[in-house]
Design an enzyme around this catalytic site. Structure first.
Site, mmCIF file in Angstrom:
data_model
loop_
_atom_site.group_PDB
_atom_site.id
_atom_site.type_symbol
_atom_site.label_atom_id
_atom_site.label_comp_id
_atom_site.label_asym_id
_atom_site.label_seq_id
_atom_site.Cartn_x
_atom_site.Cartn_y
_atom_site.Cartn_z
ATOM 1 N N TRP A 319 36.416 18.885 -47.380
ATOM 2 C CA TRP A 319 36.794 19.180 -48.772
ATOM 3 C C TRP A 319 36.342 20.599 -49.163
ATOM 4 O O TRP A 319 37.016 21.275 -49.943
ATOM 5 C CB TRP A 319 36.148 18.146 -49.699
ATOM 6 C CG TRP A 319 36.268 18.489 -51.157
ATOM 7 C CD1 TRP A 319 37.341 18.278 -51.976
ATOM 8 C CD2 TRP A 319 35.281 19.124 -51.979
ATOM 9 N NE1 TRP A 319 37.082 18.735 -53.240
ATOM 10 C CE2 TRP A 319 35.823 19.253 -53.275
ATOM 11 C CE3 TRP A 319 33.979 19.575 -51.748
ATOM 12 C CZ2 TRP A 319 35.104 19.826 -54.323
ATOM 13 C CZ3 TRP A 319 33.264 20.146 -52.789
ATOM 14 C CH2 TRP A 319 33.830 20.268 -54.053
ATOM 15 N N HIS A 320 35.226 21.043 -48.587
ATOM 16 C CA HIS A 320 34.712 22.354 -48.970
ATOM 17 C C HIS A 320 35.586 23.501 -48.480
ATOM 18 O O HIS A 320 35.563 24.590 -49.071
ATOM 19 C CB HIS A 320 33.284 22.545 -48.430
ATOM 20 C CG HIS A 320 32.241 21.895 -49.290
ATOM 21 N ND1 HIS A 320 31.857 20.588 -49.129
ATOM 22 C CD2 HIS A 320 31.506 22.368 -50.333
ATOM 23 C CE1 HIS A 320 30.929 20.287 -50.022
ATOM 24 N NE2 HIS A 320 30.702 21.339 -50.770
ATOM 25 N N GLY A 321 36.313 23.320 -47.414
ATOM 26 C CA GLY A 321 37.133 24.423 -46.952
ATOM 27 C C GLY A 321 37.973 24.057 -45.755
ATOM 28 O O GLY A 321 37.644 23.143 -44.987
#
Length: 471
Positions: A319-321
């Site tokens: 989800w972060h990248g």
């Protein structure tokens, strides 16, 4: 529009003045907030605004249908597919295409896959999480169907749309529809705003200068320099993100909403499990409630629990990248949590704390291990790829550079201040609140003015963007 710009200062000053007069008129205030949210977001890009409005309308129609249909599960799946797909197209399309292209190329299979010029809308990860949790809560009948304006204000709420915290819909609606909005003390809001400004404008901007080059060219630095760069990044991401949360909470306070605890001195943690109870709390709780528990949580035995932990952290990492390095970062934390749980189980049978020597030293060793582990994992988080992270880590062990370059007293002072905030942040806030609560308006104005002036003087001319805006 960044919180740390003069542009935002003017925007919020006007917003706050109008909010004071409208706050107790519930309907008028909701309309005012929605218009304000859309104006704020339009400063980023009108095409982003069009996407935000479109996804808000589509999801509201899905929620309305969910409440009247007998096939609720179908509409839940449709909603989840739509939102995960929406996030996937704007954030992960090129990552998947590039990965597939490389795989096919390795297998000597011709392909005609095209990368697209896609820019992810600001805050898309955060508002998609809010949309998904809202949809799931409606499906589980934890909240009633809201009015469209309530829903739209919740999704687009400007203090939280870019980087959280991730407010829960039920709590938000209660406060939105209360005529007596959150009865904050001005000292509380000022403490949060000044804390956020100092962390972001001064500390974070300063530390930023010490972390960028070593991560870009680790081969040009000595082992000690690289270790210091990794520690600096641990400090940087903490003050950068908690600074944003403080600012968002302070602004929310002034608009009549309770602050959402998002950081609680996370580097005091003596275990990885404790770290995640202190770091980005609203995201940790979101992952627990909408990923870990739906996967089965700890209901089906320990092996299943460990798999669910690993999957949850992998999803959290991704989800972060859109990069393999973020997946590796998630995997490191997932495996770390599994080891953490195994160690807790082992400790029930082998009680180390009964040994006096070990019991007195144990907290210190736990803290060192936890902090080193987290700092190690941040290397993957801050690197442009997993290969770059491995080069960075390898350079720490086998650097050919002997010249020590991080000979800056300002760096050590910044790290010492971050450590002070991390270990005594709550006490410092209480002390400042006590000082600021002196019932003398002149004293308050002078003190706040001096602090703002000091923060602006200490900060750089150009403030780097918030790290979490990238996510």
């Amino acid at each position: 529009m960044l919180f740390t710009t003069y542009q935002f200062l003017v925007f919020f000053f006007i917003t706050f003045i109008i909010a004071i007069f409208l706050k107790r008129q519930v309907v008028a205030y909701k309309i005012f907030l929605l218009v304000t949210n859309l104006i704020f977001y339009s400063f980023w890009d009108f095409s982003f605004l069009a996407l935000l409005v479109t996804t808000t309308i589509v999801n509201y129609l899905l929620i309305q249908t969910l409440f009247v249909t007998n096939d609720k599960q179908i509409f839940l799946i449709m909603g989840l597919t739509f939102n995960v797909g929406f996030l996937g197209i704007f954030k992960y399309y090129n990552f998947f295409t590039d990965t597939l292209f490389n795989l096919l190329n390795t297998l000597h299979i011709q392909s005609n896959l095209q990368l697209l010029q896609i820019i992810a809308p600001v805050g898309v990860s955060f508002y998609t999480f809010r949309i998904i949790s809202h949809l799931t809560d409606c499906y589980n009948q934890k909240i009633d169907c809201p009015s469209f304006i309530d829903y739209a204000v919740y999704i687009t709420y400007f203090p939280q749309i870019a980087s959280g915290p991730i407010a829960r819909a039920k709590d938000f609606y209660l406060q939105l529809n209360a005529s007596d909005k959150y009865d904050y003390q001005i000292e509380e809001a000022m403490t949060l705003i000044l804390s956020g400004l100092f962390k972001k404008y001064t500390l974070s901007s300063f530390l930023f200068n010490f972390t960028q080059l070593p991560f870009l060219s680790p081969q040009q630095y000595s082992s000690i320099d690289l270790i210091l760069a990794a520690i600096s990044y641990s400090c940087l991401i903490y003050v950068d993100f908690s600074g944003y949360s403080d600012l968002a909470n302070g602004i929310s306070c002034l608009l009549g909403f309770k602050p959402i605890p998002n950081f609680n001195m996370p580097y005091r943690a003596l275990s990885l499990q404790e770290f995640w109870r202190r770091w980005h709390i609203s995201l940790s709780e979101w992952l627990r409630d909408y990923v870990y528990i739906p996967l089965g949580g700890n209901k089906n035995g320990k092996f299943s629990k460990y798999i669910n932990l690993l999957l949850t952290m992998l999803i959290g990492g991704f989800w972060h990248g859109a990069g393999l390095n973020f997946i590796v970062w998630g995997a490191i934390h997932g495996l770390g949590l599994i080891v953490n749980h195994l160690w807790q189980d082992l400790s029930k049978f082998v009680c180390f704390t009964k040994i006096p020597f070990l019991s007195s030293l144990a907290p210190f060793f736990y803290w060192v291990i936890t902090f080193c582990f987290i700092t190690y994992s941040w290397v993957f988080f801050n690197s442009s790829s997993s290969e770059s992270a491995m080069i960075f880590l390898s350079s720490i062990l086998h650097s050919e550079v002997n010249t020590f370059q991080f000979n800056f007293w300002q760096l050590y002072l910044a790290i010492a201040i971050v450590a002070l905030i991390n270990f005594y942040g709550n006490q410092l806030n209480k002390l400042f609140l006590t000082v600021l609560s002196v019932r003398s308006l002149l004293f308050q104005v002078v003190l706040v003015s001096l602090l703002v002036y000091s923060i602006l003087m200490l900060g750089p001319n150009t403030v780097p963007p918030f790290i979490y805006f990238n996510f």
